[in-house]
Design a protein around this motif. Structure first.
Motif, PDB file in Angstrom:
ATOM      1  N   TRP A   1      10.785 -14.484  23.381  1.00 14.44           N
ATOM      2  CA  TRP A   1       9.375 -14.229  23.102  1.00 14.44           C
ATOM      3  C   TRP A   1       8.869 -13.184  24.096  1.00 14.44           C
ATOM      4  N   TYR A   2       7.826 -12.456  23.680  1.00 15.46           N
ATOM      5  CA  TYR A   2       7.369 -11.323  24.469  1.00 15.46           C
ATOM      6  C   TYR A   2       5.886 -11.450  24.831  1.00 15.46           C
ATOM      7  N   SER A   3       5.520 -10.811  25.954  1.00 15.23           N
ATOM      8  CA  SER A   3       4.114 -10.707  26.326  1.00 15.23           C
ATOM      9  C   SER A   3       3.449  -9.683  25.411  1.00 15.23           C
ATOM     10  N   PRO A   4       2.112  -9.648  25.335  1.00 19.65           N
ATOM     11  CA  PRO A   4       1.438  -8.717  24.423  1.00 19.65           C
ATOM     12  C   PRO A   4       1.847  -7.254  24.603  1.00 19.65           C
ATOM     13  N   LEU A   5       1.852  -6.758  25.850  1.00 22.68           N
ATOM     14  CA  LEU A   5       2.224  -5.361  26.071  1.00 22.68           C
ATOM     15  C   LEU A   5       3.670  -5.092  25.699  1.00 22.68           C
ATOM     16  N   GLU A   6       4.581  -6.036  26.028  1.00 25.09           N
ATOM     17  CA  GLU A   6       5.984  -5.877  25.650  1.00 25.09           C
ATOM     18  C   GLU A   6       6.134  -5.853  24.138  1.00 25.09           C
ATOM     19  N   ALA A   7       5.413  -6.757  23.473  1.00 26.68           N
ATOM     20  CA  ALA A   7       5.519  -6.842  22.014  1.00 26.68           C
ATOM     21  C   ALA A   7       5.078  -5.528  21.358  1.00 26.68           C
ATOM     22  N   MET A   8       4.016  -4.916  21.895  1.00 32.57           N
ATOM     23  CA  MET A   8       3.548  -3.643  21.326  1.00 32.57           C
ATOM     24  C   MET A   8       4.584  -2.537  21.493  1.00 32.57           C
ATOM     25  N   GLN A   9       5.404  -2.643  22.539  1.00 34.95           N
ATOM     26  CA  GLN A   9       6.417  -1.621  22.790  1.00 34.95           C
ATOM     27  C   GLN A   9       7.719  -1.895  22.057  1.00 34.95           C
ATOM     28  N   VAL A  10       8.099  -3.181  21.960  1.00 32.95           N
ATOM     29  CA  VAL A  10       9.399  -3.548  21.393  1.00 32.95           C
ATOM     30  C   VAL A  10       9.346  -3.701  19.883  1.00 32.95           C
ATOM     31  N   PHE A  11       8.279  -4.297  19.380  1.00 36.91           N
ATOM     32  CA  PHE A  11       8.181  -4.522  17.939  1.00 36.91           C
ATOM     33  C   PHE A  11       7.988  -3.189  17.214  1.00 36.91           C
ATOM     34  N   SER A  12       8.230  -3.217  15.930  1.00 38.10           N
ATOM     35  CA  SER A  12       8.081  -1.995  15.133  1.00 38.10           C
ATOM     36  C   SER A  12       7.423  -2.319  13.793  1.00 38.10           C
ATOM     37  N   GLY A  13       6.931  -1.255  13.122  1.00 33.49           N
ATOM     38  CA  GLY A  13       6.379  -1.405  11.788  1.00 33.49           C
ATOM     39  C   GLY A  13       5.177  -2.304  11.731  1.00 33.49           C
ATOM     40  N   GLN A  14       5.114  -3.123  10.680  1.00 29.21           N
ATOM     41  CA  GLN A  14       3.967  -4.004  10.451  1.00 29.21           C
ATOM     42  C   GLN A  14       3.815  -5.043  11.552  1.00 29.21           C
ATOM     43  N   ASN A  15       4.930  -5.518  12.086  1.00 29.65           N
ATOM     44  CA  ASN A  15       4.858  -6.527  13.158  1.00 29.65           C
ATOM     45  C   ASN A  15       4.175  -5.958  14.394  1.00 29.65           C
ATOM     46  N   GLN A  16       4.534  -4.722  14.750  1.00 26.17           N
ATOM     47  CA  GLN A  16       3.920  -4.091  15.913  1.00 26.17           C
ATOM     48  C   GLN A  16       2.424  -3.889  15.676  1.00 26.17           C
ATOM     49  N   ALA A  17       2.089  -3.441  14.483  1.00 25.98           N
ATOM     50  CA  ALA A  17       0.683  -3.208  14.144  1.00 25.98           C
ATOM     51  C   ALA A  17      -0.107  -4.509  14.152  1.00 25.98           C
ATOM     52  N   ALA A  18       0.487  -5.563  13.639  1.00 31.72           N
ATOM     53  CA  ALA A  18      -0.196  -6.864  13.576  1.00 31.72           C
ATOM     54  C   ALA A  18      -0.454  -7.407  14.970  1.00 31.72           C
ATOM     55  N   VAL A  19       0.574  -7.341  15.843  1.00 32.31           N
ATOM     56  CA  VAL A  19       0.425  -7.850  17.208  1.00 32.31           C
ATOM     57  C   VAL A  19      -0.631  -7.057  17.961  1.00 32.31           C
ATOM     58  N   GLU A  20      -0.605  -5.728  17.809  1.00 28.14           N
ATOM     59  CA  GLU A  20      -1.573  -4.895  18.514  1.00 28.14           C
ATOM     60  C   GLU A  20      -2.993  -5.180  18.026  1.00 28.14           C
ATOM     61  N   SER A  21      -3.153  -5.333  16.716  1.00 32.55           N
ATOM     62  CA  SER A  21      -4.471  -5.601  16.149  1.00 32.55           C
ATOM     63  C   SER A  21      -5.006  -6.952  16.622  1.00 32.55           C
ATOM     64  N   ILE A  22      -4.153  -7.971  16.592  1.00 25.80           N
ATOM     65  CA  ILE A  22      -4.575  -9.315  17.021  1.00 25.80           C
ATOM     66  C   ILE A  22      -4.940  -9.316  18.500  1.00 25.80           C
ATOM     67  N   THR A  23      -4.097  -8.694  19.320  1.00 27.08           N
ATOM     68  CA  THR A  23      -4.318  -8.714  20.772  1.00 27.08           C
ATOM     69  C   THR A  23      -5.605  -7.991  21.149  1.00 27.08           C
ATOM     70  N   ARG A  24      -5.785  -6.792  20.599  1.00 32.90           N
ATOM     71  CA  ARG A  24      -6.986  -6.015  20.931  1.00 32.90           C
ATOM     72  C   ARG A  24      -8.243  -6.732  20.429  1.00 32.90           C
ATOM     73  N   GLY A  25      -8.166  -7.274  19.233  1.00 30.78           N
ATOM     74  CA  GLY A  25      -9.305  -8.000  18.693  1.00 30.78           C
ATOM     75  C   GLY A  25      -9.634  -9.231  19.513  1.00 30.78           C
ATOM     76  N   PHE A  26      -8.617  -9.922  19.960  1.00 29.35           N
ATOM     77  CA  PHE A  26      -8.762 -11.122  20.781  1.00 29.35           C
ATOM     78  C   PHE A  26      -9.480 -10.791  22.095  1.00 29.35           C
ATOM     79  N   ILE A  27      -9.022  -9.751  22.793  1.00 28.37           N
ATOM     80  CA  ILE A  27      -9.619  -9.373  24.076  1.00 28.37           C
ATOM     81  C   ILE A  27     -11.050  -8.889  23.889  1.00 28.37           C
ATOM     82  N   ASN A  28     -11.267  -8.055  22.887  1.00 24.65           N
ATOM     83  CA  ASN A  28     -12.616  -7.515  22.652  1.00 24.65           C
ATOM     84  C   ASN A  28     -13.612  -8.610  22.301  1.00 24.65           C
ATOM     85  N   ALA A  29     -13.159  -9.584  21.544  1.00 22.52           N
ATOM     86  CA  ALA A  29     -14.051 -10.681  21.164  1.00 22.52           C
ATOM     87  C   ALA A  29     -14.468 -11.497  22.379  1.00 22.52           C
TER      88      ALA A  29
END
Length: 912
Positions: A535-563
Motif C-alpha cells: 500500500w502507498y501513501s498519497p504522494l507515492e500513489a500519485m507517482q506510482v499509479f497510472s491511468g484512471q487509478n492515478q487520477a482517482a487517487v489524486e482527485s480524492i486526496t486533493r478533494g479530501f485536503i481542500n474540504a
C-alpha cells in the motif's frame, strides 16, 4: 576430614555453583568485547570450566546417594535429571559438530562448512598433494595463551607451522580475525597472515618454497556428508507491503548413497532430520536464489531430552510431595492465616487518565487559537470516521489509522491526547494545514541545555516545528550529527534529547506530507509489487499509479485536503467514504474486517494498561503503608482490610488478564513477543503470585502490587514502544507461548521475592525491642521462599523447554547465546539461594532476605542487561555499551544501605 565429606558436602555444592555462575556471566562480556572464540577458549570450552562441571556432577551424584534421595521420588527425579543433562551435554560437546550448508536453487550439494575453525594446510609437491587440518581457536583477550606448533611430514621433508599472533576486531555488526603464523621448510622460514574466524570461511594464502607450494587457510573447513540435498525451490513470503520476512522455506530432495530419495519441506520450526544430522532453515542468499541451512550432528540429543523430561516431571511432582520443602512451607504459612485458593471477580473499573490538556503550552495568535478551537469542536465525528480507515505499517501490519495516529501523537508529545483533541483530530489538522501546525508547540523537549541552544524558555515543555529552523536552516544539523556519532556510552542527556528531538521532527515532517499514511492499495497490473500487496501513501500513489487509478487517487486526496481546509465536514466524510470503498475493493486480500477495526479502536480508547499502571502504583503504596501499620501496631485488626484490598486487587488482576487476552486476539500471537509486552506480562505474573498464593498476607500482597507497578511503569516510559508488532519467522511457533510464558512468569515471582526480601530487611532495622516482629519476619520469609521455589521451577522448566524449541527449530538446544547464558546464570544463582539453608551459618532469615534481594540483579541482567548491553540473537542491542541509567545507581545505593542498617539486628535463627 575425609575426602567424601568435602566432595559430597553442600558447602562444596554452593562453591561450585558460584564458580559456574560467575564464569558463565563473565564469559558473556568477554564474548561481546573480544568475540565468541575468546569466550569459548577462556571459559565455555576451557578445561577449568569443564572440570567444574564434572565436579558438580560428581558432587550432585554423591549427595543423591549420601542423603538417600530415592526415598523422595520427586526430589530424586529432578536432582538426577541434572546428572543426565550434564552427561548428554558432554556427549554433544565431544562427539557432536555444527556447520552451514549453502545450496543454490536447482543444484545438489553434499558438503557443508564447519562451524569450528581449522588451520588447513595443503602442500603441492609436483603432482603430489598433501592435506592436513588442525582444529584451533584463539582468544584476543589473553593472546599469550595462544600457542601451537604443528609438523607435517611428506617425502622425507618436514613442514613446521608455529603460532605467532592473533588479532580480533569488531566493526559495527561484523567481526574479523587475523592469524599470523610462521612456516618453516628445509631451513627456510616465511611469515603469513590468515584472515578468518569461527563460523567464517577463510581465505587461502600461498607460500612458495622452491618448487613446493604451501597453501594455508584459517576458518571453516569443508565436511563431506553421507548424502546429498537438492534445492528444488526456495520460497520467501513477506509481510504485506514490507521487506520484513513473514516466513521462508526450502523445498528439497534428500538423495542417499544407495540412490533412494525423498522430498521434504524445511522451514522455521520444522527441521529436516537425516540420521544424526539436523538441518534447519537459517537464512537465504541476498538475491533470494538459494538457501542457507544450519547443520547439527548431535549424538547427545536423546540423553539430554530424557534429562529435560525428568527435570520437568520432578519439579512438578515436588509441589505435591508432602515431604518436600514446598509442602512444609505451605503448611507453615497456611497456619498463619493463608486460606485455600480463590479469586473474586468484580465488574467495575474506575480510573481517571492523567493525560491533561496542555493548551497553556501553546503560544499562538488569536487567529490560530480560533482555528484550533473550531477544529476541536467541529471535527470529532469526522476524525473518528477518518481513524477507521486501514493503514499498512512499514513492517507490514494492517491496522486502523486511529492506531497509527495515536502512536504518532504519543511519540511527538508523550501524551495520548493533546490540546483537548484526539490523535485523529490532530493528524487531520496537521495534514491539512501544516503552515499552522508548524508553529504549534507540541514536540516534547527535556534538557535545559537544548532549550537554551534553541533559544527556548527553560520552563517550556514543548517546542514548535518552526522553532528548530531559522532562515531556512536546520539548527540541529551539526548537533544531531555529532550526537549520533558519539558512542552510546558517552552520550549524556543532552545528546540523547537531541537524537529524540531530531526523530520527532522527522516524524512531524512525515505527517505534514502524509508519507506515513500508507492508505492506498495498488490495483493489480502484473508488476512485482502486486505479489506483496504493498500500500502507498498519497504522494507515492500519485507517482506510482497510472491511468484512471492515478487520477482517482489524486482527485480524492486533493478533494479530501481542500474540504478539511474549508471546514466542509460533510464533504470530508464523503471523501473518507471514497477512500474506504477504494480500500475495500482494491485491497480486499489484506484489509482488516470492520469488526477487527472496531475492536482495536475500542482497545486503544480503553488504554487499560496505562490505567492499570496508575492503579497498581497508588494501590501498592497504600497497601504497603497499611501493612506497616499492622506490623508496628499489632493491636490493629487487619482481616477486613486485607479482604477489601484483595477484592480490589483481584478485580485489577482480572482486568489485566482481559487486556492481555484482548491484545492476543488483536495481534494474532501471544502477547509477550517484545519488550513492552513482556513487561506487562511480568507484572501480570507478580499479581498472579499475590492473588493465588499469598492473598491473606497483606505484606505479600502489597509487595506483589509494588513489583507489578514498577514493571508497568517501566513499560510506559517514552523509550518503550507499546505498538503491536509483527513476528519474525522463528517466533511463529507454539513454543513461543509455552517457553516464553513459563520463563517470563518466573520473573514476577522473583520480583515479588526481591520486594519481600527488602521489606524483611526493613523489619530487621526496627526489630530491636519489638519481639512481635520476629514472628512476622519468619512468616514473610516462608512466603518469600515459597515464591522462590515456584519461580525457580518456572525459570528452570521454561529455560529447558526453550532448549527443546531451539533444537527443533534451529538444530541445537544450547549455543551459549548471552540470553541463554544469563538465564542459566539466574537458575544457578537462585539454586544457591534455595540451598543456603543447608549450611548452618547461612540458615537465617537475614541471610535469606539479603540473598533473595541481591539475586534479583541476575534477573535484571537477563531481562534488561542482555537486551541493551550485549549482542546476541535474543538481544535488542548492537553490543555497544550504553549508559547505565541513574535509577540503577540509586537502587543499588538504597539496597546496600538497607542491608548495612539491618546487619546489627540480624541474629534471628531459622525455625521453620
Amino acid at each position: 576430614m575425609k575426602l567424601n565429606d568435602v566432595l559430597f558436602s553442600f558447602k562444596t555444592t554452593l562453591i561450585l555453583l558460584v564458580i559456574l555462575a560467575i564464569g558463565a556471566g563473565y564469559a558473556t562480556f568477554i564474548e561481546n568485547d573480544f568475540g565468541t572464540s575468546s569466550a569459548r577458549v577462556l571459559v565455555y570450552n576451557n578445561l577449568w570450566y569443564e572440570a567444574i562441571l564434572v565436579l558438580t556432577t560428581i558432587n550432585l551424584t554423591g549427595i543423591i546417594f549420601k542423603y538417600k534421595m530415592w526415598k523422595s521420588k520427586a526430589r530424586f527425579i529432578f536432582h538426577s535429571s541434572f546428572v543426565i543433562i550434564l552427561i548428554g551435554a558432554g556427549i554433544t560437546r565431544y562427539f557432536g559438530y555444527e556447520g552451514i550448508m549453502q545450496i543454490p536453487e536447482g543444484q545438489t550439494v553434499n558438503k557443508m562448512h564447519s562451524l569450528e575453525p581449522y588451520l588447513q594446510v595443503t602442500i603441492k609437491d609436483g603432482d603430489k598433494v598433501y592435506y592436513q587440518d588442525f582444529q584451533e581457536e584463539f582468544t584476543s583477550l589473553f593472546p599469550e595463551l595462544n600457542k601451537f606448533s604443528h609438523q607435517i611430514s611428506f617425502e622425507n621433508k618436514l613442514l613446521e607451522i608455529n603460532y605467532k599472533d592473533f588479532m580480533f576486531a569488531k566493526k559495527e555488526q561484523a567481526s574479523m580475525g587475523l592469524l599470523s603464523v610462521q612456516v618453516t621448510l628445509d631451513g627456510k622460514t616465511q611469515d603469513i597472515r590468515l584472515p578468518g574466524l569461527r563460523g567464517q570461511q577463510g581465505l587461502p594464502r600461498d607460500l612458495t618454497f622452491d618448487n613446493i607450494v604451501v597453501t594455508l587457510e584459517y576458518g571453516s573447513k569443508i565436511i563431506d556428508l553421507p548424502f546429498a540435498i537438492k534445492l528444488n525451490d526456495f520460497q520467501l513470503d513477506r509481510y504485506p507491503g514490507s521487506m520484513s520476512p513473514s516466513s521462508y522455506a526450502s523445498e528439497v530432495t534428500v538423495i542417499k548413497e544407495d540412490g533412494k530419495s525423498y522430498d521434504y519441506r524445511i522451514f522455521m520450526n520444522r527441521t529436516l532430520n537425516e540420521g544424526n544430522f539436523l538441518f534447519f532453515q537459517s537464512s537465504y542468499f541476498p538475491d533470494e536464489t538459494g538457501t542457507v541451512l544450519s547443520v547439527n550432528n548431535d549424538p547427545g540429543k536423546w540423553p539430554t531430552y530424557l534429562g529435560y523430561f525428568l527435570l520437568t516431571l520432578g519439579l512438578f511432582l515436588n509441589f505435591f510431595d508432602k515431604k518436600s520443602r514446598f509442602w512444609k512451607l505451605t503448611k507453615f504459612v497456611s497456619g498463619k492465616n493463608l486460606a485455600s485458593i480463590a479469586i473474586i471477580f468484580a465488574c467495575t473499573f474506575v480510573s481517571t487518565s492523567l493525560q491533561a490538556n496542555e493548551t497553556k503550552e501553546v503560544d499562538t495568535t488569536a487567529q490560530t487559537v480560533d482555528y484550533l478551537n473550531k477544529l476541536k469542536d467541529e471535527s470529532l465525528q469526522t476524525s473518528e470516521k477518518f481513524g477507521r480507515l486501514v493503514v499498512q505499517s512499514n513492517a507490514g501490519r494492517m491496522k486502523p489509522l486511529s492506531t497509527l495516529n495515536r502512536e504518532i501523537i504519543q511519540k511527538l508529545s508523550g501524551k495520548a491526547t493533546f490540546l483537548g483533541m484526539t490523535p485523529d483530530q490532530l493528524i487531520l489538522g496537521m495534514l491539512s494545514k501544516p503552515d499552522v501546525w508548524k508553529d504549534v508547540k507540541m514536540i516534547k523537549i527535556q534538557t535545559p541545555k537544548l532549550k537554551k541552544f534553541l533559544g527556548v524558555n527553560e520552563n517550556e515543555k514543548y517546542v514548535a516545528f518552526s522553532e528548530v529552523f531559522r532562515n531556512g536552516e536546520y539548527l540541529l544539523a551539526a548537533e544531531a550529527e555529532k550526537a549520533l556519532l558519539t558512542k552510546p556510552i558517552d552520550r549524556g542527556t543532552y545528546e540523547r534529547d537531541i537524537i529524540k528531538l531530531d526523530e520527532r521532527l522527522n516524524i512531524m515532517y512525515s505527517v505534514f506530507n502524509g508519507s506515513l499514511l500508507n492508505i492506498y492499495p495498488k490495483v493489480k497490473d502484473g508488476s512485482s509489487e502486486d505479489d506483496n500487496y504493498k500500500w502507498y501513501s498519497p504522494l507515492e500513489a500519485m507517482q506510482v499509479f497510472s491511468g484512471q487509478n492515478q487520477a482517482a487517487v489524486e482527485s480524492i486526496t486533493r478533494g479530501f485536503i481542500n474540504a478539511i481546509v474549508e471546514n466542509k465536514w460533510e464533504d470530508v466524510n464523503n471523501f473518507i467514504n471514497m477512500i474506504s470503498l477504494y480500500q475495500e475493493k482494491v485491497g480486499v486480500d489484506v484489509i482488516l474486517p470492520k469488526s477487527k477495526i472496531d475492536a482495536e479502536i475500542w482497545f486503544n480508547k480503553l488504554d487499560i494498561f496505562f490505567k492499570l499502571t496508575l492503579a497498581y502504583v497508588l494501590l501498592g503504596l497504600v497497601m504497603l503503608a497499611v501493612a506497616f501499620i499492622v506490623i508496628f501496631k499489632p493491636t490493629f485488626e487487619p482481616k477486613k482490610t486485607t479482604t477489601i484490598f484483595f477484592i480490589i486487587l483481584a478485580t485489577l488482576f482480572s482486568l489485566h488478564t482481559f487486556g492481555m487476552g484482548y491484545r492476543w486476539v488483536l495481534s494474532g500471537h501471544a502477547p509477550w513477543s517484545n519488550i513492552y509486552e513482556t513487561l506487562v506480562y511480568i507484572s501480570w505474573s507478580a499479581i498472579f503470585a499475590g492473588v493465588i498464593f499469598f492473598r491473606k498476607s497483606l505484606l505479600a500482597l502489597s509487595a506483589a502490587v509494588i513489583i507489578a507497578g514498577i514493571f508497568m511503569f517501566t513499560a510506559h516510559l517514552t523509550d518503550v514502544d507499546p505498538q503491536i508488532t509483527t513476528l519474525v519467522p522463528v517466533l511463529k511457533s507454539y513454543w513461543l507461548t509455552i517457553h516464553v510464558s513459563i520463563l517470563t512468569a518466573s520473573y514476577g515471582f522473583f520480583g515479588l521475592s526481591a520486594i519481600l526480601g527488602f521489606l524483611t530487611l526493613i523489619m530487621f532495622i526496627f526489630r530491636k525491642n519489638r519481639p512481635h516482629l520476629d514472628g512476622i519476619i519468619k512468616h514473610v520469609t516462608a512466603i518469600n521462599e515459597i515464591s522462590l521455589i515456584i519461580g525457580l521451577a518456572a525459570i528452570t522448566i521454561g529455560n529447558f523447554l526453550g532448549g527443546v524449541w531451539a533444537n527443533e527449530s534451529w538444530g541445537r538446544y544450547w549455543g551459549w547465546d548471552p540470553k541463554e547464558t544469563w538465564a542459566y546464570v539466574s537458575i544457578v544463582v537462585y539454586a544457591i539461594v534455595i540451598h543456603l539453608r543447608f549450611v548452618k551459618a547461612l540458615n537465617t532469615p537475614f541471610v535469606f532476605a539479603t540473598a533473595s534481594l541481591l539475586a534479583f540483579a541476575s534477573i535484571l541482567m537477563t531481562y534488561l542487561g542482555v537486551n541493551f548491553y550485549l549482542s546476541g540473537m535474543h538481544s535488542y542491542a548492537t553490543g555497544d555499551p550504553v549508559p547505565i541509567p541513574t535509577w540503577a545507581y540509586v537502587t543499588f545505593t538504597i539496597v546496600i544501605l538497607t542491608i548495612l542498617l539491618a546487619i546489627k539486628n540480624k541474629d534471628l535463627k531459622e525455625s521453620i
